[in-house]
Motif scaffolding. Structure first.
Motif, PDB file in Angstrom:
ATOM      1  N   UNK A   1     -11.175 -34.071 -44.074  1.00  0.00           N
ATOM      2  CA  UNK A   1     -10.598 -33.814 -42.756  1.00  0.00           C
ATOM      3  C   UNK A   1     -10.987 -32.405 -42.309  1.00  0.00           C
ATOM      4  N   UNK A   2     -11.441 -32.297 -41.070  1.00  0.00           N
ATOM      5  CA  UNK A   2     -11.779 -31.000 -40.498  1.00  0.00           C
ATOM      6  C   UNK A   2     -11.138 -30.882 -39.119  1.00  0.00           C
ATOM      7  N   UNK A   3     -10.940 -29.647 -38.668  1.00  0.00           N
ATOM      8  CA  UNK A   3     -10.386 -29.361 -37.345  1.00  0.00           C
ATOM      9  C   UNK A   3     -11.524 -28.926 -36.432  1.00  0.00           C
ATOM     10  N   UNK A   4     -11.614 -29.563 -35.263  1.00  0.00           N
ATOM     11  CA  UNK A   4     -12.673 -29.267 -34.302  1.00  0.00           C
ATOM     12  C   UNK A   4     -12.075 -28.759 -33.003  1.00  0.00           C
ATOM     13  N   UNK A   5     -12.890 -28.018 -32.232  1.00  0.00           N
ATOM     14  CA  UNK A   5     -12.431 -27.603 -30.913  1.00  0.00           C
ATOM     15  C   UNK A   5     -12.689 -28.723 -29.908  1.00  0.00           C
ATOM     16  N   UNK A   6     -12.434 -28.455 -28.643  1.00  0.00           N
ATOM     17  CA  UNK A   6     -12.572 -29.479 -27.602  1.00  0.00           C
ATOM     18  C   UNK A   6     -13.992 -29.993 -27.488  1.00  0.00           C
ATOM     19  N   UNK A   7     -14.979 -29.147 -27.820  1.00  0.00           N
ATOM     20  CA  UNK A   7     -16.382 -29.534 -27.738  1.00  0.00           C
ATOM     21  C   UNK A   7     -16.890 -30.200 -29.007  1.00  0.00           C
ATOM     22  N   UNK A   8     -16.018 -30.336 -30.005  1.00  0.00           N
ATOM     23  CA  UNK A   8     -16.416 -31.002 -31.240  1.00  0.00           C
ATOM     24  C   UNK A   8     -17.040 -30.084 -32.266  1.00  0.00           C
TER      25      UNK A   8
END
Length: 388
Positions: free
Chosen positions: A361-368
């Motif tokens: 699992x990773x956390x991404x910003x709005x742009x991916x």
């Protein structure tokens, strides 16, 4: 804020009522939703409330003679009868024919698996269940399978003593209250065999904020997995399962199997579950930590999330002084605030199959793009805790 009755009495009430049974489905529950917040009340209500649906439940009589009026009403009633009967019959079938319903558990999380029923069929039964248990439904998103209740007080925790009876006699029973509030987020996931149902709890506790004990503030309470299980068991009964079967289902899930701790390595949370299981569990964990799921794409393993609106809009000074989001609203850190140009930043949580029986699992910003700032670290840490 100030209470409508002496704070000392109310806090004592909560302490006296704190003892409750740990046996399955034997908790005393008598919920009543809180009134809409007034000036000075720090219990926030999300602004995106669903407008009530208006239905024409009554027949408007036509003008004319008495006999014509009677004939008109009779005809209208006859026309409505099949639809009403169908609705009642359909609801009875939907409830009483459910036999393939089981309770599952992983770590502190529990959920129901209902075979042979779609989310659309279960939605009205779920809504009725929460309303019957004293909650007001504040948010409904059937397309996403998400429902959220208003904050509510469990008045069963009030002691049935002489003081309460006296106050109720003189019409002041409503002045007594406990220093606790609960709300729930309900999520439905469609599966190949039916539907999975998740209840996620969030709690608040009112504490004094000055030495004179004249002002109070609402603080977060830990998630109560046993309360989630209690209501899941009661919903099983609502679906037609016997009380003994529901108690046995809850009892079986009280035993937690040993599970290796999920590790965080280089901005990635390694989950010791297959993708299917990790996908379901992460969805519930996101609800618990206050990240609202706006959309999801299972084919890409993506949850599109943003902070809960009501709590995000709280004043910064309330948070900095130890308010509701002082421990939960990690997205209001300086790093996140500098990145976000709006008051409601959006993020993505991506889950991928790593190898047999594990996921990442990773956390991404709005742009991916992957995030590795304090926000991402806080999310991963809190998800790690919730998934144990």
């Amino acid at each position: 804020m100030k209470r409508s009755a002496p704070a000392a009495i109310l806090l004592a009430t909560g302490i006296l009522a704190g003892c409750s049974t740990s046996n399955p489905l034997e908790k005393k529950l008598d919920y009543k939703s809180a009134e809409p917040p007034k000036a000075g009340n720090s219990l926030e209500v999300p602004p995106d409330l669903t407008a009530p649906q208006i239905q024409n439940k009554y027949v408007i009589p036509t003008t004319g003679s008495a006999s014509a009026l009677a004939n008109s009403n009779a005809a209208a009633a006859a026309q409505q009868a099949p639809a009403v009967q169908a609705a009642v019959t359909g609801n009875t079938i939907a409830v009483n024919s459910i036999n393939n319903i089981t309770m599952e558990r992983a770590g502190t999380q529990r959920w129901l698996e209902v075979k042979g029923k779609s989310p659309a069929e279960l939605w009205p039964v779920l809504k009725a269940f929460w309303q019957e248990n004293g909650f007001v439904i504040k948010t409904e998103e059937p397309d996403l399978g998400i429902m959220e209740t208003d904050w509510a007080e469990n008045r069963a925790k009030l002691p049935s003593d002489g003081i309460r009876k006296l106050m109720e006699t003189v019409g002041l029973g409503g002045a007594m209250s406990t220093p606790e509030r609960d709300k729930f987020r309900i999520r439905l996931e469609k599966t190949a065999n039916g539907t999975e149902i998740y209840f996620s709890h969030r709690g608040m506790y009112e504490t004094f904020i000055n030495e004179g004990k004249s002002d109070t503030m609402w603080q977060p309470r830990p998630v109560d997995p046993n309360l989630e299980a209690e209501l899941l068991g009661r919903f099983m009964i609502r679906m037609g399962i016997s009380e003994e079967q529901a108690k046995e289902a809850v009892k079986k899930t009280q035993v937690v199997a040993d599970k290796p701790k999920d590790s965080i390595v280089g901005g990635t949370l390694n989950i010791n579950d297959s993708f299917d299981r990790a996908w379901r569990r992460v969805g519930l964990a996101l609800d618990r930590i206050g990240l609202v799921v706006n959309d999801r794409d299972r084919s890409q393993g993506l949850y599109f999330v943003k902070p809960a609106k009501g709590e995000l809009d709280k004043k910064d000074e309330a948070s900095s002084s130890g308010g509701f989001w002082s421990s939960l609203a990690f997205w209001k850190s300086k790093d996140a605030a500098e990145k976000a140009n709006s008051s409601s930043p959006e993020y993505r949580i991506q889950i991928k199959e790593a190898d047999s029986g594990s996921s990442t699992l990773v956390v991404l910003d709005k742009q991916g793009k992957p995030l590795s700032d304090s926000f991402a670290k806080s999310v991963l840490s809190k998800l790690q805790t919730e998934l144990q």
